[in-house]
Design a protein around this motif. Structure first.
Motif, short mmCIF file in Angstrom:
data_model
loop_
_atom_site.label_atom_id
_atom_site.label_comp_id
_atom_site.label_asym_id
_atom_site.label_seq_id
_atom_site.Cartn_x
_atom_site.Cartn_y
_atom_site.Cartn_z
N TRP A 63 35.36 65.79 34.25
CA TRP A 63 35.77 64.57 33.53
C TRP A 63 35.19 63.38 34.27
CZ3 TRP A 63 39.84 60.72 34.42
CH2 TRP A 63 40.11 59.94 33.29
N LYS A 64 34.49 62.54 33.52
CA LYS A 64 33.78 61.41 34.13
C LYS A 64 32.84 61.90 35.23
CE LYS A 64 37.37 57.94 33.16
NZ LYS A 64 36.60 57.05 32.26
N THR A 65 32.17 62.99 34.96
CA THR A 65 31.16 63.63 35.82
C THR A 65 31.75 64.28 37.07
OG1 THR A 65 30.54 61.74 37.23
CG2 THR A 65 29.47 61.88 35.08
N VAL A 66 33.06 64.26 37.22
CA VAL A 66 33.70 64.85 38.40
C VAL A 66 34.43 66.12 37.98
CG1 VAL A 66 35.40 64.51 40.23
CG2 VAL A 66 33.98 62.60 39.50
N CYS B 22 44.50 69.59 35.55
CA CYS B 22 43.33 68.92 36.13
C CYS B 22 43.76 67.98 37.26
CB CYS B 22 42.59 68.12 35.06
SG CYS B 22 42.00 69.15 33.69
N SER B 23 42.90 67.86 38.23
CA SER B 23 43.16 66.95 39.36
C SER B 23 42.77 65.52 38.95
CB SER B 23 42.42 67.40 40.60
OG SER B 23 41.04 67.56 40.33
N ILE B 24 43.55 64.98 38.03
CA ILE B 24 43.36 63.61 37.53
C ILE B 24 44.66 62.87 37.80
CG2 ILE B 24 42.93 62.16 35.52
CD1 ILE B 24 41.36 64.49 34.31
N TYR B 25 44.54 61.74 38.51
CA TYR B 25 45.73 61.05 39.01
C TYR B 25 45.70 59.58 38.58
CZ TYR B 25 45.70 65.27 41.82
OH TYR B 25 45.69 66.58 42.21
N ARG C 286 43.21 55.47 35.82
CA ARG C 286 43.28 56.94 35.79
C ARG C 286 41.95 57.48 36.29
NH1 ARG C 286 43.28 60.47 30.32
NH2 ARG C 286 44.61 62.26 30.94
N LEU C 287 42.02 58.28 37.34
CA LEU C 287 40.80 58.73 38.01
C LEU C 287 40.89 60.19 38.42
CD1 LEU C 287 40.31 55.72 40.47
CD2 LEU C 287 38.83 56.24 38.52
N PRO C 288 39.76 60.87 38.42
CA PRO C 288 39.74 62.21 39.02
C PRO C 288 39.76 62.13 40.54
CG PRO C 288 37.56 61.61 38.22
CD PRO C 288 38.48 60.50 37.81
N ALA C 289 40.27 63.17 41.18
CA ALA C 289 40.29 63.21 42.64
C ALA C 289 38.86 63.20 43.16
CB ALA C 289 41.03 64.46 43.11
N GLU C 290 38.57 62.21 43.99
CA GLU C 290 37.20 62.05 44.49
C GLU C 290 37.17 60.91 45.49
OE1 GLU C 290 34.45 63.08 45.52
OE2 GLU C 290 33.68 63.84 43.59
N SER C 291 36.04 60.73 46.14
CA SER C 291 35.81 59.59 47.04
C SER C 291 35.10 58.50 46.27
CB SER C 291 34.99 60.02 48.26
OG SER C 291 35.73 60.94 49.05
N TYR C 292 35.55 57.25 46.50
CA TYR C 292 35.04 56.15 45.69
C TYR C 292 34.68 54.94 46.56
CZ TYR C 292 37.11 58.72 41.80
OH TYR C 292 37.42 59.68 40.88
N TYR D 162 37.42 54.59 49.45
CA TYR D 162 38.76 55.11 49.18
C TYR D 162 38.64 56.53 48.64
CZ TYR D 162 43.26 55.81 46.96
OH TYR D 162 44.47 56.33 46.59
N ALA D 163 39.50 57.43 49.15
CA ALA D 163 39.53 58.82 48.69
C ALA D 163 40.85 59.06 47.97
CB ALA D 163 39.38 59.77 49.86
N LEU D 164 40.76 59.45 46.71
CA LEU D 164 41.95 59.71 45.90
C LEU D 164 42.24 61.20 45.91
CD1 LEU D 164 44.05 58.57 43.86
CD2 LEU D 164 42.42 59.15 42.05
N ILE D 165 43.45 61.55 46.34
CA ILE D 165 43.87 62.96 46.36
C ILE D 165 45.17 63.17 45.58
CG2 ILE D 165 42.69 63.47 48.54
CD1 ILE D 165 45.37 63.11 49.95
N GLY D 166 45.73 62.11 45.04
CA GLY D 166 46.95 62.20 44.26
C GLY D 166 47.36 60.82 43.79
N ASP D 167 48.42 60.73 43.02
CA ASP D 167 48.92 59.41 42.62
C ASP D 167 49.13 58.54 43.86
OD1 ASP D 167 48.95 60.25 40.02
OD2 ASP D 167 51.11 60.58 39.91
#
Length: 454
Positions: free
Chosen positions: A111-114, A134-137, A181-187, A204-209
């Motif tokens: 989703w969104k290339t991730v 899905c790991s989307i937070y 709303r973002l997939p788990a990833e580094s941004y 920033y690295a997203l791993i959860g809400d």
């Protein structure tokens, strides 16, 4: 032996002699049908309907809040070889149905290339619905300034993948907050406020809400306005302009202490200040890079006006009026002291000046330009006030002592003053320019009336 492929209707025709056969049907490299020792007895023709192990697998994609994930790309591969069996895109409800052979499969959801889900060795045994988590937070993000940590209303957020692709944007509310709303990833996160980039490439690295507060390059510029004598300038209008766009960022009046505070994004600005409608300060291309207080010296002077008569004797109690030629407003009215002096605190610019003494205009100038480098500007104005030496004589040329001259201003016939002759019948009158009527009184009788222009 026969080896063939089905057509678009799923039909394959083989020419075979009557005998027993083992029949295998393979689809997408997977055997989906076997029939051992199939006996072909009718030599003319025979049809076989093979019900293959091909099923419909429905993928239902949900994020961490059990919300459907639309426009995700599903890719299904054969576990054994990695061959792509099928792919599809989820609909608005997060649903995608694929036709697949019975086998062990690996699938990914992007989703969104991730990639937001990777599942290995899932066995397809029947038509079914598969719930895919899905790991989307949800990232609750807030932008604040650098000093007071006050929110930045309506800030804009841009979220990029580390490789540079833009993945999401968001607009803050009045408190500078939004949820992305973002997939788990580094941004890398960017923030813009008032058309200026105030935070760049924040990792920033997203791993959860999560809740994220971003301190941005928004600074407090405090200006202390003073005149050329370092005295504070209250109620001056100060405005900040963005030279790139010409936009006025803010327009604020100084307080009673001559101070004003601006909250601005990092950048280059033009600073202007006016007082009583006159420009008193200009700074072009001021570079704001941090929280700072600036001491601003304005072009505000102390104009000392000395009003004197034709003999340069001070005129006390003269009323002096100062009118701006820029705005047309009167910005100063004062009275001269016993030395004939009145002091006015004025901004640089053009003025008309009027001096009134004893109800008569005794001096005026339409365009006086106040400028210079010294705080005190001293001007002496010789007013239209004159000394009129007068003698009252009888018909033999002898002075009439102790006679009185009553002076009226014409044409209003308004009493101006009364003068008494000395023993020689003479007196000196101190009169402004104008038209007068002199009445000479001696022993309670009017002995002469004269019109006179000074």
């Amino acid at each position: 032996m026969f080896h063939g492929s089905t057509d678009t209707n799923g039909v394959a025709i083989g020419r075979l002699s009557a005998a027993g056969y083992d029949i295998y049907i393979s689809w997408k490299d997977v055997i989906v049908y076997e029939n051992y020792d199939y006996a072909l007895v009718n030599e003319s023709s025979e049809s076989l309907v093979a019900e293959c192990r091909v099923y419909y697998l429905t993928f239902a994609l949900r994020d961490a809040h059990d919300i459907s994930v639309a426009n995700a790309i599903l890719t299904v591969k054969l576990s054994l070889t990695g061959r792509i069996l099928d792919s599809g895109i989820t609909d608005a409800d997060g649903i995608c149905t694929l036709r697949l052979p019975a086998t062990d499969m690996d699938f990914t959801a992007a989703w969104k290339t991730v990639v937001v889900n990777e599942t290995e060795d899932y066995e397809i045994t029947s038509t079914a619905t598969l719930d895919v988590s899905c790991s989307i937070y949800y990232l609750h993000i807030k932008a604040v300034d650098s000093l007071a940590l006050r929110p930045l209303p309506y800030a804009s957020f841009s979220v990029y993948l580390v490789d540079g692709d833009l993945i999401a944007t968001g607009n803050g509310n009045i408190t500078g907050e939004c949820i992305i709303r973002l997939p788990a990833e580094s941004y890398l996160i960017y923030v813009s406020w008032q058309n200026t980039l105030v935070l760049e490439a924040h990792p920033y690295a997203l791993i959860g809400d999560d809740d994220l507060t971003l301190k941005c390059r928004v600074y407090y510029l405090t200006l202390e306005l003073v005149d050329l004598k370092d005295e504070s300038v209250p109620l001056a209008m100060v405005w900040i302009k963005d030279p790139r766009t010409g936009q006025i960022m803010e327009n604020i009046a100084t307080d009673d202490t001559g101070k004003v505070e601006f909250r601005l994004p990092v950048g280059i600005y033009d600073i202007y200040a006016s007082w009583y409608g006159h420009m008193v300060y200009t700074y072009i291309n001021y570079n704001l890079t941090g929280n700072i207080t600036e001491h601003i010296v304005c072009d505000i002077y102390y104009l000392h006006i000395n009003a004197v008569d034709s003999r340069e004797v001070p005129l006390a109690e003269a009323m002096i009026s100062i009118k701006s030629t820029v705005t047309g407003n009167t910005i100063g009215v004062g009275h001269s002291d016993n030395n004939g002096t009145a002091v006015f605190r004025l901004p640089r610019g053009g003025y008309s000046i009027t001096i009134i003494w004893r109800d008569s205009i005794v001096y005026s100038v339409e365009e006086y330009i106040l400028e210079g480098t010294n705080a005190d500007v001293i001007e002496t104005f010789r007013c239209w006030v004159y000394y009129i030496a007068t003698m009252v004589e009888d018909d033999k040329g002898i002075g009439v002592e102790e006679s009185t001259i009553i002076v009226y201003v014409m044409p209003q016939a308004m009493l101006f003053d009364t003068y008494t002759m000395d023993r020689n019948g003479t007196v000196t009158m101190h009169l402004p320019q104008g038209e007068y009527n002199f009445k000479v009184v001696w022993r309670n009788m009017v002995i002469n009336t004269t019109e006179y222009i000074v």
